[in-house]
Design an enzyme around this catalytic site. Structure first.
Site: not given
Length: 343
Positions: A297, A290, A314, A210, A137, A172
């Site tokens: 972000f 993470h 990614h 990524s 994906e 995905r």
């Protein structure tokens, strides 16, 4: 809104998505589309490592020679560099094919085989992934550019629905419509006693590449990325490199794209191998390293009113044992999967 899953790979689900059918993501994202003629791809990585003065020049000469052998069958190629946890400067050439037979013909050529077997005084490794298309994906934050596998596949989707929520990567995957993608088996190691180790991967190892491209940014966005986002991202990448085993991460590299002269570009990527997609999801959703990346972000995205030039992307693979090959020659013992080798 379109599904990320290329239409010819869609099937009735026995495993539901995490979202309702009317879910609307808060911002757009795109995936690569897979031509029905493509059944399998190749993402190959050829690494050269050293830590002495002059090793980088020798490694660069080697990857240039290897790059020069690539023919029209290769669909895209990157060159990246990083200094690993043992202080070894490493260059990795990463070509992509959409025809596994073309890849095998290339590797079997006499000139290529000679380069791959050359005694250079450096460490060399190959990490070869050959996933079938239902086992991959992709996701891209901008409509104007794709990287890595997306460049190899060439085609882009309309804006897709399955993103901007925890668990969206699994949704995905075409194969995840019917398969839980649970890991099975163990890593296997075979050493020849002459400096070469081959690693056998187990079922459903997950790999993510990524990336970040800050080249298009400017002004306040560029300052915020370099001063606030990138340091937190680097800290998370260093955690996975040094302590990722606590979370099911076998290895992680935080790499900088370079040109064929070795000059750094304004592009980077994290490249990690996980025991399973579930382990990757658990780290993403719950681990402080993470959550710090994600929180920083999102704070800056909101500060900039979602008006970003930064490109994020990614590609993720979940592979069977016969879709992975890891081979290390004269490498230090913490290189790649060697760090998982019993000692």
């Amino acid at each position: 809104m379109d599904s990320s899953i290329t239409p010819h790979l869609a099937c009735p689900r026995s495993r539901p998505r995490r979202i309702a059918d009317d879910y609307a993501p808060p911002y757009p994202a795109w995936s690569a589309r897979i031509d029905p003629a493509i059944g399998q791809v190749v993402m190959a990585s050829y690494g050269v490592q050293g830590r002495e003065s002059g090793d980088v020049a020798a490694a660069l000469a080697h990857v240039r020679a290897l790059r020069a052998t690539l023919d029209a069958d290769v669909r895209h190629v990157d060159l990246a560099r990083y200094v690993d946890e043992a202080g070894y400067d490493t260059l990795v050439l990463q070509p992509y094919w959409t025809d596994p037979e073309a890849f095998r013909r290339w590797e079997a050529r006499a000139d290529v085989a000679a380069l791959l077997a050359a005694e250079t005084g450096l460490g060399h490794f190959r990490e070869i992934l050959t996933p079938t298309v239902e086992r991959l994906e992709t996701l891209y934050s901008t409509e104007d550019e794709m990287e890595g596998l997306g460049r190899a596949l060439e085609r882009r989707s309309p804006p897709v629905q399955e993103h901007a929520y925890w668990g969206s990567a699994r949704d995905r995957f075409p194969i995840a419509q019917t398969d839980a993608l649970e890991p099975a088996g163990q890593l296997g190691f075979a050493a020849d006693g002459a400096g070469r180790v081959t690693v056998r991967g187990h079922d459903n190892i997950a790999i993510i590449r990524s990336g970040q491209d800050w080249g298009p940014t400017g002004g306040e966005e560029r300052r915020l990325y370099l001063a606030e986002i990138e340091p937190v991202l680097r800290a998370g990448m260093d955690f996975l490199r040094d302590r990722g085993g606590e979370c099911g991460c076998y290895l992680n590299r935080y790499m900088r794209i370079v040109d064929m002269d070795g000059a750094p570009q304004e592009k980077s990527f994290g490249w990690s191998y996980w025991r399973s997609l579930g382990d990757m999801e658990n780290w993403s959703e719950a681990h402080p390293s993470h959550l710090a990346i994600f929180g920083t972000f999102m704070r800056i995205v909101q500060q900039l009113n979602f008006d970003l030039k930064l490109r994020l992307w990614h590609e993720v693979y979940v592979v069977t044992p016969d879709q992975q090959l890891y081979d290390y020659r004269n490498c230090h013992p913490d290189t790649g999967f060697l760090k998982q080798m019993p000692r």
